[in-house]
Scaffold this motif. Structure first.
Motif, short mmCIF file in Angstrom:
data_model
loop_
_atom_site.label_atom_id
_atom_site.label_comp_id
_atom_site.label_asym_id
_atom_site.label_seq_id
_atom_site.Cartn_x
_atom_site.Cartn_y
_atom_site.Cartn_z
N ALA A 104 6.35 -53.57 47.68
CA ALA A 104 7.24 -53.26 46.29
C ALA A 104 8.86 -53.01 46.04
O ALA A 104 9.49 -53.40 45.99
N LEU A 105 9.06 -51.96 47.28
CA LEU A 105 10.44 -51.05 47.70
C LEU A 105 11.29 -52.49 48.25
O LEU A 105 12.65 -52.61 48.34
N ALA A 106 11.06 -52.96 49.20
CA ALA A 106 11.33 -54.47 50.22
C ALA A 106 11.83 -55.25 49.33
O ALA A 106 12.79 -55.97 49.59
N ALA A 107 11.11 -55.63 48.33
CA ALA A 107 11.78 -56.82 47.46
C ALA A 107 11.98 -56.04 46.13
O ALA A 107 12.56 -57.24 45.27
N ASP A 108 12.54 -55.24 45.85
CA ASP A 108 13.28 -54.19 44.72
C ASP A 108 14.65 -54.38 44.88
O ASP A 108 15.35 -53.86 45.85
#
Ligand code: SAM
Ligand code: CA
Length: 258
Positions: A233-237
């Protein structure tokens, strides 16, 4: 500097290995993780961390080492890193979720200016009180607003008031891993644009790359999927820039950009 034949050779796809998988794999140019070597880690501690560790942090580290849950404490090198990071971003208004005996809290409090603030949350006050006399002796307790109880309702309260939006310079999250995504949903509104959130334990004991049937301690297995989900999720935010560092058990630094 000229590229050596060895580097050039290693950097180009060979032996039928397809180009895409070559690009995705880390390239072996002599920088395997330092954490593979206990001797190197000890060298970091003895050369750069312990000689510069403030007396109060040393004292708190030693008190914590005698506590039965000491596995939870922030390591001395990570404490030094947090202290440096807070100074680099000139943080003044900060938050910590997950205090335990207060090692990362003290690292933060010592880094802040005299009028700096830390909203610190933990469900357990008893452990915080173990470290509190040392924090008081260090002269930084006035920067800390400790709230006993689960962090999520406090965050909900803060988010409900728009005045709190974009007001935090630095936030360190080191608590219940199954709530990190819930924290992130709220913290992204509370941290200012250009401010930093650090999520701790994002390499989760190395279990993030372990096969699902590998032997793992029960709590490691339980939280593993939550950590994997958070990392994705962090990598895609798109609202943040990220940098995952192999310090301690892995820390992902997120800088809010929108
Ligand atoms: N940062 C600490 C240090 O430097 O020693 C270590 C924190 S420890 C890994 C995790 C802490 O999170 C525990 O003290 C635990 O009581 C706390 N915690 C667990 N669930 C929580 C929740 N829902 N809200 C706030 N704190 C929580
Ligand atoms: Ca941690």
């Amino acid at each position: 500097m000229a590229t050596t034949t060895t580097e050039a050779t290693k950097a180009s796809p060979t032996n039928g290995e397809d180009k895409q998988s070559q690009n995705l794999r880390h390239q072996e140019v002599g920088h395997k993780s330092l954490l593979q070597s206990d001797d190197l880690y000890q060298y970091i501690l003895e050369t750069s961390v312990y000689p510069r560790e403030p007396e109060s942090m040393k004292e708190l580290r030693e008190v914590t080492a005698k506590h039965p849950w000491n596995i939870m404490t922030t390591s001395a090198d990570e404490g030094q890193f947090l202290n440096m990071l807070i100074k680099l971003v000139n943080a003044k208004n900060t938050m910590e979720i997950g205090v335990y005996t207060g090692y990362s809290l003290l690292a933060t409090a010592l880094a802040l200016p005299e009028d700096g603030k830390i909203l610190a949350m933990d469900v357990n006050r008893e452990n915080y009180e173990l470290g509190l006399p040392i924090i008081e002796k260090a002269g930084v307790a006035h920067k800390i607003d400790f709230r006993e109880g689960p962090a999520l309702p406090v965050l909900d309260q803060l988010v409900a008031d728009e005045k709190n939006h974009g007001t935090y310079d630095f936030i360190f999250v080191d608590a219940d891993k199954d709530n990190y995504i819930n924290y992130h949903k709220r913290l992204i509104d509370l941290v200012k644009v250009g401010g930093v959130i650090g999520y701790d334990n994002t390499l989760w004991n190395g279990s993030v790359v372990a096969p699902p049937d590998a032997p793992m301690r029960k709590y490691v297995r339980y939280y593993r999927d939550f950590v994997l989900e958070l990392n994705k999720a962090l990598a895609a935010d798109p609202r943040i820039e990220i940098c995952m560092l192999p310090v301690g058990d892995g820390i992902t630094i997120c800088r809010r950009i929108s």
